[in-house]
Motif scaffolding. Structure first.
Motif, short mmCIF file in Angstrom:
data_model
loop_
_atom_site.label_atom_id
_atom_site.label_comp_id
_atom_site.label_asym_id
_atom_site.label_seq_id
_atom_site.Cartn_x
_atom_site.Cartn_y
_atom_site.Cartn_z
N LYS A 343 0.83 -1.21 0.00
CA LYS A 343 0.00 0.00 0.00
C LYS A 343 0.86 1.26 0.00
O LYS A 343 0.51 2.27 -0.63
CB LYS A 343 -0.92 -0.02 1.21
N ALA A 344 1.99 1.19 0.69
CA ALA A 344 2.89 2.36 0.75
C ALA A 344 3.56 2.63 -0.60
O ALA A 344 3.97 3.77 -0.87
CB ALA A 344 3.94 2.13 1.82
N ARG A 345 3.66 1.61 -1.44
CA ARG A 345 4.37 1.77 -2.72
C ARG A 345 3.45 1.91 -3.92
O ARG A 345 3.86 2.41 -4.96
CB ARG A 345 5.31 0.56 -2.94
N LEU A 346 2.22 1.43 -3.82
CA LEU A 346 1.31 1.42 -4.96
C LEU A 346 0.59 2.76 -5.10
O LEU A 346 0.38 3.46 -4.10
CB LEU A 346 0.28 0.30 -4.79
N PRO A 347 0.18 3.13 -6.32
CA PRO A 347 -0.60 4.36 -6.51
C PRO A 347 -1.89 4.30 -5.72
O PRO A 347 -2.61 3.28 -5.75
CB PRO A 347 -0.86 4.37 -8.03
N ALA A 348 -2.21 5.38 -5.02
CA ALA A 348 -3.43 5.42 -4.21
C ALA A 348 -4.65 5.21 -5.11
O ALA A 348 -4.75 5.80 -6.18
CB ALA A 348 -3.52 6.75 -3.48
N GLY A 349 -5.56 4.36 -4.66
CA GLY A 349 -6.78 4.11 -5.41
C GLY A 349 -6.66 3.09 -6.51
O GLY A 349 -7.66 2.74 -7.16
N SER A 350 -5.45 2.57 -6.76
CA SER A 350 -5.28 1.53 -7.79
C SER A 350 -5.93 0.23 -7.29
O SER A 350 -6.08 0.02 -6.08
CB SER A 350 -3.80 1.30 -8.08
N PRO A 351 -6.35 -0.66 -8.22
CA PRO A 351 -7.00 -1.90 -7.79
C PRO A 351 -6.17 -2.70 -6.79
O PRO A 351 -6.70 -3.20 -5.80
CB PRO A 351 -7.19 -2.67 -9.10
N ALA A 352 -4.85 -2.80 -7.04
CA ALA A 352 -4.00 -3.57 -6.12
C ALA A 352 -3.92 -2.89 -4.75
O ALA A 352 -3.92 -3.58 -3.72
CB ALA A 352 -2.61 -3.73 -6.71
N ALA A 353 -3.87 -1.54 -4.72
CA ALA A 353 -3.81 -0.83 -3.45
C ALA A 353 -5.09 -1.04 -2.65
O ALA A 353 -5.06 -1.21 -1.42
CB ALA A 353 -3.58 0.66 -3.69
N LEU A 354 -6.23 -1.03 -3.35
CA LEU A 354 -7.51 -1.25 -2.66
C LEU A 354 -7.60 -2.67 -2.11
O LEU A 354 -8.09 -2.88 -0.99
CB LEU A 354 -8.67 -1.00 -3.63
N LYS A 355 -7.08 -3.65 -2.87
CA LYS A 355 -7.09 -5.03 -2.38
C LYS A 355 -6.12 -5.20 -1.22
O LYS A 355 -6.39 -5.96 -0.27
CB LYS A 355 -6.73 -5.98 -3.51
N ALA A 356 -5.00 -4.48 -1.26
CA ALA A 356 -4.06 -4.52 -0.14
C ALA A 356 -4.72 -3.96 1.11
O ALA A 356 -4.54 -4.48 2.23
CB ALA A 356 -2.80 -3.72 -0.47
N ASP A 357 -5.53 -2.90 0.92
CA ASP A 357 -6.26 -2.31 2.04
C ASP A 357 -7.28 -3.30 2.60
O ASP A 357 -7.49 -3.38 3.82
CB ASP A 357 -6.96 -1.04 1.57
N ASP A 358 -7.90 -4.09 1.71
CA ASP A 358 -8.84 -5.13 2.17
C ASP A 358 -8.14 -6.14 3.07
O ASP A 358 -8.71 -6.59 4.07
CB ASP A 358 -9.45 -5.86 0.96
N ILE A 359 -6.92 -6.52 2.69
CA ILE A 359 -6.16 -7.46 3.51
C ILE A 359 -5.85 -6.86 4.87
O ILE A 359 -5.97 -7.53 5.91
CB ILE A 359 -4.87 -7.88 2.79
N LEU A 360 -5.49 -5.58 4.88
CA LEU A 360 -5.16 -4.91 6.16
C LEU A 360 -6.38 -4.84 7.07
O LEU A 360 -6.25 -4.90 8.30
CB LEU A 360 -4.65 -3.49 5.88
N ASN A 361 -7.59 -4.73 6.47
CA ASN A 361 -8.82 -4.60 7.26
C ASN A 361 -9.53 -5.92 7.49
O ASN A 361 -10.60 -5.96 8.10
CB ASN A 361 -9.78 -3.62 6.57
N TYR A 362 -8.93 -7.01 6.98
CA TYR A 362 -9.59 -8.31 7.08
C TYR A 362 -9.65 -8.79 8.52
O TYR A 362 -8.67 -8.70 9.27
CB TYR A 362 -8.83 -9.35 6.23
N ARG A 363 -10.80 -9.29 8.90
CA ARG A 363 -10.97 -9.90 10.22
C ARG A 363 -11.58 -11.28 10.02
O ARG A 363 -12.61 -11.42 9.34
CB ARG A 363 -11.90 -9.05 11.11
N LYS A 364 -10.96 -12.27 10.58
CA LYS A 364 -11.44 -13.63 10.46
C LYS A 364 -12.84 -13.76 11.05
O LYS A 364 -13.06 -13.33 12.20
CB LYS A 364 -10.49 -14.61 11.15
N PRO A 365 -13.81 -14.29 10.29
CA PRO A 365 -15.18 -14.41 10.82
C PRO A 365 -15.25 -15.31 12.03
O PRO A 365 -14.54 -16.33 12.08
CB PRO A 365 -15.98 -14.97 9.64
N LYS A 366 -16.08 -14.92 12.98
CA LYS A 366 -16.25 -15.74 14.18
C LYS A 366 -17.20 -16.90 13.90
O LYS A 366 -18.21 -16.72 13.23
CB LYS A 366 -16.80 -14.89 15.34
N LEU A 367 -16.85 -18.07 14.39
CA LEU A 367 -17.73 -19.23 14.24
C LEU A 367 -18.81 -19.20 15.31
O LEU A 367 -18.54 -18.86 16.45
CB LEU A 367 -16.92 -20.52 14.34
N ASN A 368 -20.04 -19.57 14.93
CA ASN A 368 -21.14 -19.59 15.90
C ASN A 368 -20.95 -20.74 16.89
O ASN A 368 -20.50 -21.79 16.54
CB ASN A 368 -22.47 -19.75 15.17
#
Length: 368
Positions: A343-368
C-alpha cells in the motif's frame, strides 16, 4: 479414484444437489440449536433435582437429577441424528429424480453406496442404528435400489467419450497420488491402453526417471498430438528439470488447448519467468496475471508473480502478490506486513492498493 464410471461421480453430485435443494445445511443449524436448547433444559432441570435432593438429603433425587441431565442430552443427540438420517434419504430420492430428469442412470449412485457399505461393514458391526447420522447401509441400499430400478433411465450408459475422459482422469490421479507399486499393479506394462501409458509416464516423472518419462510422453503425443494434458505433462517435466525454454513451447500448446483453465494457463507464465530472460518477463507476468484472475486461490501463481515483479523492480506489486500468497497460506501476520508495504508503494486508489487495504482490514469471521 475408485469410481469405475463417470455415472458413479454424477450420482454423488446428484445426491449432494439434493441436500442443497432441500436446504439441509440451514435446517441442520436450526435443529442443532433446538437440540442444544433441549439438552440445556435437561441440565437445568436435572441440576434443580440434584439441588433439591441435596437439600432434603435424598440420594435418590440426586441420582434422578443426574439421570434427567444425561437422558436429555441423549434424547437431543438421537433427535438430531434422526433428522440427519431423514435428510440422507430425502437426498437419495432427489438424486434419483434429478438423474431421471436428465436421462442419466441412478445405477452409479447405488454402486457407490454398495462400495461404501462394503468398506464400512466391519466398522458398523454392533453399532446402535439410532446413533448413526446415516441410514443403516443395507436398509439404505435396499430402498435406493427399489427407487433406482424403477427409473426409466436405469439402463442408460455413459457416452464412450465421457468414459474415456473418466479413465484418463483416474490414471492421472493414480499416477500422481498412488505409490509406484500400486500404479504398476493397476497399470502393468502389458496394458498398452492410453490411460495405462499416461499413468506410467506420470509415475516415472514423479520418481525422476526423466528419459523414460519423456519417451513415454512423446509416445502419447504420437497417439493424440493435440491433447493439451499430454503437452502439460511434457512442459512440467521440462520445467522442473531445468529446460525452461523448451517447456515454454510445450506449455503454450497446453494452455492453447484449454484456454479456460487458469491452472494450466499459469504454467507457461512460470516457464517464461524461469528462463531468466528479461525480454520474456513482461509476457510471463501477463500470463500469470491472467491465470490469477481465473484461479485466484492458486498459491503458486501468486508466488511466481511476486518473483516476477521483484525481478522487474516493481516492488509494490511484488509485495501485493506476496501478501496474496501469505493470505491463501493462512499466514495473516505476513499477509498484513506485505500488504502494508504494498500500500505504501502502490498508486493510491489503484485496484491492487484497494485489495491490499482489504487485507489490512480483514478480520477472520467468528464461528457460531
Amino acid at each position: 479414484m475408485e469410481a469405475k464410471t463417470p455415472n458413479e461421480i454424477i450420482g454423488v453430485i446428484a445426491h449432494e444437489a439434493g441436500h442443497i435443494a432441500g436446504g439441509h445445511l440451514t435446517l441442520q443449524r436450526e435443529r442443532a440449536g433446538m437440540a442444544q436448547m433441549m439438552a440445556t433444559a435437561g441440565v437445568v432441570l436435572g441440576a434443580g433435582a440434584m439441588v433439591a435432593g441435596a437439600g432434603n438429603r435424598n440420594m435418590n433425587a440426586g441420582n434422578g437429577g443426574m439421570g434427567i441431565m444425561l437422558g436429555a442430552q441423549e434424547l437431543a443427540a438421537r433427535t438430531m441424528l434422526s433428522y440427519q438420517r431423514g435428510e440422507e434419504q430425502a437426498a437419495d430420492r432427489a438424486a434419483v429424480k434429478y438423474l431421471a430428469a436428465t436421462n442419466q442412470s441412478p445405477k452409479g449412485l447405488v454402486d457407490t453406496f454398495k462400495r461404501l457399505s462394503d468398506d464400512q461393514m466391519f466398522k458398523l458391526d454392533g453399532v446402535d442404528p439410532y446413533l448413526m447420522s446415516h441410514p443403516a447401509p443395507q436398509d439404505r441400499i435396499a430402498s435406493l435400489e427399489q427407487l433406482a430400478t424403477s427409473s426409466a433411465a436405469y439402463a442408460a450408459k455413459d457416452p464412450a467419450s465421457l468414459q474415456m475422459r473418466h479413465e484418463m482422469m483416474r490414471a492421472k490421479l493414480y499416477g500422481f497420488a498412488a505409490k509406484g507399486e500400486e500404479v504398476v499393479r493397476r497399470y502393468p506394462a502389458s496394458d498398452m491402453g492410453l490411460p495405462a501409458r499416461y499413468a506410467r509416464a506420470i509415475m516415472n516423472y514423479r520418481y525422476k526417471k526423466i528419459p523414460e518419462a519423456l519417451a513415454q510422453i512423446e509416445d502419447l503425443l504420437k497417439s493424440q498430438p493435440t491433447n493439451p494434458y499430454f503437452w502439460e505433462l511434457k512442459g512440467q517435466v521440462l520445467l522442473e528439470f531445468g529446460q525452461a525454454r523448451e517447456a515454454v513451447t510445450a506449455l503454450r500448446r497446453a494452455s492453447g488447448g484449454v484456454p479456460e483453465s487458469g491452472l494450466i494457463r499459469g504454467l507457461p507464465g512460470r516457464a517464461l519467468i524461469a528462463t531468466g530472460d528479461p525480454a520474456l518477463l513482461e509476457e510471463g507476468i501477463r500470463e500469470l496475471t491472467n491465470a490469477s484472475q481465473r484461479e485466484p486461490d492458486d498459491v503458486e501463481t501468486w508466488r511466481q508473480l511476486a518473483i516476477a515483479y521483484n525481478q522487474k523492480d516493481n516492488l509494490g506489486m511484488a509485495e501485493f502478490s506476496a501478501a496474496q500468497e501469505a493470505l491463501l497460506m493462512g499466514d495473516m501476520q505476513s499477509a498484513v506486513n506485505h500488504a502494508a508495504k504494498a500500500k505504501a508503494r502502490l498508486p493510491a486508489g489503484s485496484p491492487a492498493a484497494l485489495k491490499a487495504d482489504d487485507i489490512l482490514n480483514y478480520r477472520k469471521p467468528k464461528l457460531n
